[in-house]
Write a protein that holds these residues in place. Sequence first.
Motif, PDB file in Angstrom:
ATOM      1  N   UNK A 257       8.097   2.266   6.324  1.00  0.00           N
ATOM      2  CA  UNK A 257       9.056   2.678   7.294  1.00  0.00           C
ATOM      3  C   UNK A 257      10.230   1.707   7.417  1.00  0.00           C
ATOM      4  N   UNK A 258       9.900   0.367   7.126  1.00  0.00           N
ATOM      5  CA  UNK A 258      11.139  -0.760   6.981  1.00  0.00           C
ATOM      6  C   UNK A 258      11.883  -0.608   5.533  1.00  0.00           C
ATOM      7  N   UNK A 259      11.374   0.060   4.778  1.00  0.00           N
ATOM      8  CA  UNK A 259      12.207   0.057   3.583  1.00  0.00           C
ATOM      9  C   UNK A 259      13.320   1.031   3.360  1.00  0.00           C
ATOM     10  N   UNK A 260      14.390   0.295   2.884  1.00  0.00           N
ATOM     11  CA  UNK A 260      15.821   1.089   2.678  1.00  0.00           C
ATOM     12  C   UNK A 260      15.326   2.559   2.570  1.00  0.00           C
ATOM     13  N   UNK A 261      16.360   3.317   2.813  1.00  0.00           N
ATOM     14  CA  UNK A 261      16.156   4.901   2.692  1.00  0.00           C
ATOM     15  C   UNK A 261      15.644   5.377   1.167  1.00  0.00           C
ATOM     16  N   UNK A 262      16.414   4.555   0.274  1.00  0.00           N
ATOM     17  CA  UNK A 262      16.015   5.046  -1.098  1.00  0.00           C
ATOM     18  C   UNK A 262      14.788   4.770  -1.589  1.00  0.00           C
ATOM     19  N   UNK A 263      13.987   3.743  -0.805  1.00  0.00           N
ATOM     20  CA  UNK A 263      13.128   2.778  -1.389  1.00  0.00           C
ATOM     21  C   UNK A 263      11.516   2.959  -0.993  1.00  0.00           C
ATOM     22  N   UNK A 264      11.360   3.896  -0.233  1.00  0.00           N
ATOM     23  CA  UNK A 264       9.977   4.127   0.635  1.00  0.00           C
ATOM     24  C   UNK A 264       8.758   4.135  -0.307  1.00  0.00           C
TER      25      UNK A 264
ATOM     26  N   UNK B 290      -2.942   2.576   6.647  1.00  0.00           N
ATOM     27  CA  UNK B 290      -3.034   1.541   7.945  1.00  0.00           C
ATOM     28  C   UNK B 290      -1.680   1.494   8.449  1.00  0.00           C
ATOM     29  N   UNK B 291      -1.605   0.830   9.799  1.00  0.00           N
ATOM     30  CA  UNK B 291      -0.371   0.515  10.378  1.00  0.00           C
ATOM     31  C   UNK B 291       0.455  -0.472   9.440  1.00  0.00           C
ATOM     32  N   UNK B 292      -0.190  -1.443   8.916  1.00  0.00           N
ATOM     33  CA  UNK B 292       0.433  -2.379   7.946  1.00  0.00           C
ATOM     34  C   UNK B 292       1.264  -1.485   6.896  1.00  0.00           C
ATOM     35  N   UNK B 293       0.452  -0.575   6.019  1.00  0.00           N
ATOM     36  CA  UNK B 293       1.192   0.060   4.960  1.00  0.00           C
ATOM     37  C   UNK B 293       2.123   0.845   5.562  1.00  0.00           C
TER      38      UNK B 293
END
Length: 139
Positions: free
Chosen positions: A101-108, A93-96
């Motif tokens: 996408x908004x997580x830090x680069x090392x945390x997706x 979903x868009x929310x997930x």
Amino acid sequence: MCRSARTWGGPVCADAVRVFLKGLAAADEQANGIEAFHTAFGGVPHLRSRLLLMYERFEQAMAHSLAEESEAGHPAPRLVAAQVISLCQLVTSEEARERVASAPADEPRNALNAWIDESAVLLAESLEGYGIRTSASAS
């Protein structure tokens, strides 16, 4: 998943889906698979319709399996199946996708796992009373 919903009730089924989805997420090194999946299928109308048909068939199969041990015509098996399958659908979903996408680069992957955990808890709460009732557990 059907077996866990019938035997132990909704929360165990939600947990089975959670474990399954987190297993898929673990196989995706950068957790960018949901975006790639959405791009490949969600943006192409005829592929999206096939994907929706696939989810519908999963839901029908699960509802049929759950209904085998329920009162004929009871709505619970279909409702449970729809909710469980929706958790699988909502991973893209868009929310997930926004959470990842908004997580830090090392945390997706952690962001995706957190989203799956939160969603599974909500699903388990809504399925709390579902499960096969034996004569001993009904009293």
